[in-house]
Design a protein around this motif. Sequence first.
Motif, mmCIF file in Angstrom:
data_model
loop_
_atom_site.group_PDB
_atom_site.id
_atom_site.type_symbol
_atom_site.label_atom_id
_atom_site.label_comp_id
_atom_site.label_asym_id
_atom_site.label_seq_id
_atom_site.Cartn_x
_atom_site.Cartn_y
_atom_site.Cartn_z
ATOM 1 N N GLY A 29 0.787 -1.228 0.000
ATOM 2 C CA GLY A 29 0.000 0.000 0.000
ATOM 3 C C GLY A 29 0.815 1.273 0.000
ATOM 4 O O GLY A 29 0.272 2.363 0.193
ATOM 5 N N ARG A 30 2.113 1.184 -0.257
ATOM 6 C CA ARG A 30 2.984 2.366 -0.225
ATOM 7 C C ARG A 30 3.622 2.661 -1.583
ATOM 8 O O ARG A 30 4.540 3.458 -1.674
ATOM 9 C CB ARG A 30 4.052 2.165 0.851
ATOM 10 C CG ARG A 30 3.407 2.077 2.239
ATOM 11 C CD ARG A 30 4.345 1.736 3.361
ATOM 12 N NE ARG A 30 5.610 2.410 3.307
ATOM 13 C CZ ARG A 30 6.703 1.989 3.925
ATOM 14 N NH1 ARG A 30 6.666 0.885 4.630
ATOM 15 N NH2 ARG A 30 7.830 2.653 3.836
ATOM 16 N N GLY A 31 3.142 1.989 -2.637
ATOM 17 C CA GLY A 31 3.628 2.280 -3.984
ATOM 18 C C GLY A 31 4.877 1.538 -4.405
ATOM 19 O O GLY A 31 5.372 1.747 -5.510
ATOM 20 N N PHE A 32 5.401 0.663 -3.548
ATOM 21 C CA PHE A 32 6.619 -0.065 -3.908
ATOM 22 C C PHE A 32 6.392 -1.020 -5.082
ATOM 23 O O PHE A 32 7.255 -1.169 -5.943
ATOM 24 C CB PHE A 32 7.165 -0.843 -2.707
ATOM 25 C CG PHE A 32 7.881 0.010 -1.696
ATOM 26 C CD1 PHE A 32 9.227 0.284 -1.836
ATOM 27 C CD2 PHE A 32 7.195 0.540 -0.609
ATOM 28 C CE1 PHE A 32 9.898 1.077 -0.914
ATOM 29 C CE2 PHE A 32 7.853 1.329 0.325
ATOM 30 C CZ PHE A 32 9.200 1.602 0.173
ATOM 31 N N ALA A 33 5.236 -1.667 -5.125
ATOM 32 C CA ALA A 33 4.948 -2.606 -6.221
ATOM 33 C C ALA A 33 4.913 -1.863 -7.548
ATOM 34 O O ALA A 33 5.531 -2.294 -8.531
ATOM 35 C CB ALA A 33 3.630 -3.334 -5.971
ATOM 36 N N THR A 34 4.226 -0.737 -7.588
ATOM 37 C CA THR A 34 4.139 0.050 -8.821
ATOM 38 C C THR A 34 5.513 0.575 -9.221
ATOM 39 O O THR A 34 5.894 0.527 -10.394
ATOM 40 C CB THR A 34 3.150 1.219 -8.632
ATOM 41 O OG1 THR A 34 1.882 0.675 -8.249
ATOM 42 C CG2 THR A 34 3.007 2.024 -9.904
ATOM 43 N N GLU A 35 6.277 1.043 -8.267
ATOM 44 C CA GLU A 35 7.613 1.577 -8.538
ATOM 45 C C GLU A 35 8.539 0.495 -9.102
ATOM 46 O O GLU A 35 9.211 0.701 -10.117
ATOM 47 C CB GLU A 35 8.188 2.142 -7.234
ATOM 48 C CG GLU A 35 9.497 2.873 -7.380
ATOM 49 C CD GLU A 35 9.919 3.515 -6.068
ATOM 50 O OE1 GLU A 35 11.108 3.388 -5.722
ATOM 51 O OE2 GLU A 35 9.075 4.139 -5.384
ATOM 52 N N GLY A 36 8.553 -0.663 -8.459
ATOM 53 C CA GLY A 36 9.423 -1.748 -8.913
ATOM 54 C C GLY A 36 8.990 -2.321 -10.246
ATOM 55 O O GLY A 36 9.816 -2.546 -11.136
ATOM 56 N N LEU A 37 7.687 -2.555 -10.405
ATOM 57 C CA LEU A 37 7.191 -3.123 -11.659
ATOM 58 C C LEU A 37 7.371 -2.147 -12.810
ATOM 59 O O LEU A 37 7.703 -2.544 -13.927
ATOM 60 C CB LEU A 37 5.724 -3.531 -11.500
ATOM 61 C CG LEU A 37 5.296 -4.755 -12.279
ATOM 62 C CD1 LEU A 37 6.147 -5.960 -11.957
ATOM 63 C CD2 LEU A 37 3.838 -5.053 -12.034
#
Length: 192
Positions: A110-118
């Motif tokens: 929920g902190r944007g790490f998935a979107t940033e990494g992907l």
Amino acid sequence: MATWTETPRLRLRPFTSADAGVLADLHGDPAVMRFVDDGRPVSREVVEHKTLPEILAEYRDLPAGHGCFAAVNARTDQFAGWFSLKPAASRGLDAGGTEVGYRLVPAVWGRGFATEGLGALVWKAFTELDAERVVATTMTVNTRSRRVLEKVGLKLVRTFFLEWPEYLEGAEHGDVEYALSREEWVSSTARH
């Protein structure tokens, strides 16, 4: 440790045998594994003797630049999970392409790490690895991962149904395939 790629908050690097503990903790977490494989946590023994050795072998066996990479929080140096970029091989992905995926520890959800990494993987696939098509799959009911795929530009291609040896809650809704072609990516990046 050599960095494979970086984002403002993440450093992605190859796994090593020293990562067995953090990888076992990640794959042993029921919340992390809820929508993955058979929906059940993986034992430490399986991670240490099967999963991690398979990841390490990919660096040798897959095309250069492909594999599963440990994600470390760049600020705290804490293990955050992993991101993968490799030739499409998941069940149900029949049209080929370069498949992206990830698993993150709940502390960073929920902190944007998935979107940033992907997003970094999609960029790397098209700019450095000459991918023609980036693909991903998840369960239809996995709305959080679906949203991440959409945020990085992948589009829903289809819903499909697989036979599973044991019932997995939500499987009756099927799985979804998302994809983004090089042409679509070039067009969208030119607009930004």
